[in-house]
Design a protein around this motif. Structure first.
Motif, short mmCIF file in Angstrom:
data_model
loop_
_atom_site.label_atom_id
_atom_site.label_comp_id
_atom_site.label_asym_id
_atom_site.label_seq_id
_atom_site.Cartn_x
_atom_site.Cartn_y
_atom_site.Cartn_z
N THR A 161 23.81 -72.15 35.73
CA THR A 161 22.53 -71.47 36.06
C THR A 161 21.45 -72.15 37.13
N ASP A 162 21.30 -71.53 38.15
CA ASP A 162 20.37 -72.15 39.09
C ASP A 162 19.06 -72.20 38.84
N THR A 163 18.43 -73.19 38.59
CA THR A 163 17.20 -73.58 38.17
C THR A 163 16.10 -74.07 39.22
N SER A 208 16.06 -70.31 43.77
CA SER A 208 16.48 -69.37 42.98
C SER A 208 15.63 -68.21 42.52
N HIS A 225 13.77 -75.13 33.99
CA HIS A 225 13.14 -74.09 33.41
C HIS A 225 14.26 -72.78 33.16
N ASN A 226 15.19 -72.39 34.00
CA ASN A 226 16.26 -71.36 33.87
C ASN A 226 17.29 -71.85 32.79
N ASN A 227 17.84 -73.37 32.80
CA ASN A 227 19.00 -73.54 31.90
C ASN A 227 18.60 -74.64 30.77
N GLY A 274 13.93 -68.19 25.35
CA GLY A 274 14.01 -66.65 25.88
C GLY A 274 13.63 -65.63 24.74
N PRO A 334 16.04 -63.14 28.02
CA PRO A 334 15.30 -63.10 29.18
C PRO A 334 14.22 -64.27 28.70
N LEU A 335 13.73 -64.92 29.84
CA LEU A 335 12.69 -66.04 29.64
C LEU A 335 11.43 -65.28 29.85
N ASP A 374 8.98 -66.22 35.28
CA ASP A 374 10.09 -66.95 36.35
C ASP A 374 9.92 -68.36 36.42
N GLY A 375 8.92 -68.76 35.71
CA GLY A 375 8.88 -70.62 35.92
C GLY A 375 7.78 -70.95 36.93
#
Ligand SMILES: [Zn+2]
Ligand SMILES: [Zn+2]
Length: 294
Positions: A82-84, A88, A144-146, A259, A274-275, A278-279
């Motif tokens: 997961t690209d954070t 991204s 944030h994403n992972n 999420g 889904p979070l 978008d961070g």
């Protein structure tokens, strides 16, 4: 533990490329080999001495073991994949809106403006959204994403090593024959009036070596989980543990990391959750209620 982390950080700062080439394969390999080792030892050696291999309990133990290993490896892989990074983001979100430009800061390495809570990682060579830390066991930055995958990865590592340790204790308690093979038995006997029983054969060496490795793996995983408690409780990061300005309350903080599906993400890394954003946009803590003096 702190000594290891400080040592790793020191080497990583001076030799980032060499560190990534060496530490990543070694650490990931350690997790893979360790998982395969403990799974094999537990399910083919320890658990068959506790439960009947044709019974329901043994089948249940296999079910639990497979579920834990699936979540350890699945979340580890999902965290890596997961690209954070700031890159991204969709292109139009990689530049701030005019009204939020004052909140963004300049990265000297990337030579660009980056969102609040994003920091540069010298090992990944890019800026990471809400950067927590660089994890050598998942070979990527945790951000944030992972974060969700990293969190469940260490939770399942802790659960797996705890259950493995518990199976040793159970074996020690219920299997009189095997009890004599544990160091603990000889230590307790040495202090009693009963004639100490010495039986240092090959089984004794192996069973105690496995037990000590298991205890170390559990302690290491537990410390990693302990480090994440302030992160979730205060909505902060590994390097800013006392900064509580983004703390929105435990429930909201947890939702920010996990999420929309929240705690149900424990079931599988494949569950879509889904979070909330978008961070790039971070609200600071809720203002405390004002006291009416009328
Ligand atoms: Zn940067
Ligand atoms: Zn990194």
């Amino acid at each position: 533990m702190c000594f290891i982390m400080v040592g790793c950080k020191y080497v990583a700062d001076i030799y980032p490329v060499q560190f990534v080439k060496t530490a990543h394969p070694l650490s990931v390999g350690l997790v893979l080999v360790g998982t395969a080792f403990f799974l094999s030892v537990e399910m083919f050696l320890i658990v068959p001495m506790i439960f009947d291999t044709g019974g329901v309990m043994y089948k249940l133990a296999w079910l639990v073991a497979v579920f834990i290993v699936y979540n350890v490896l699945g979340n580890m892989l999902a965290c890596y994949r997961t690209d954070t990074s700031v890159a991204s983001l969709p292109r139009d979100r990689q530049v701030p809106e005019p009204e939020e430009e004052h909140l963004w800061h300049h990265c000297d390495y990337c030579q660009t403006l980056v969102p609040p809570r994003s920091w540069h990682c010298r090992l990944c060579n890019c800026c990471i959204l809400r950067r927590d830390h660089h994890c050598i066991f998942t070979a990527t930055c945790v951000g944030h994403n992972n974060y969700r995958y990293f969190f469940w990865f260490i939770i399942y590592l802790t659960a797996g090593t705890f259950l493995a340790l518990a199976s040793h204790v159970l074996l020690f308690l219920i299997n009189k024959e095997m009890r004599r093979h544990y160091m603990l038995f000889h230590i307790t006997n040495a202090f009693s009036f009963v004639e100490p029983t010495r039986k240092f054969d090959l089984t004794f060496v192996w069973i105690n070596l496995i037990f000590v490795l298991n205890a170390y793996a559990f302690t290491f995983s537990l410390v990693m989980v302990a480090y994440q408690i302030p992160t979730i409780y205060l909505n902060t990061t590994f390097y800013t543990q006392r900064d509580s300005q983004y703390n929105r309350g435990l429930r909201e903080n947890f939702g920010t990391f996990m999420g929309s599906r929240g705690v149900w993400t424990f079931l599988s890394p494949t569950i879509r959750s889904p979070l909330p954003h978008d961070g790039t946009q971070w609200e600071t803590r809720k203002p405390s209620a004002t006291i009416c003096e009328c």
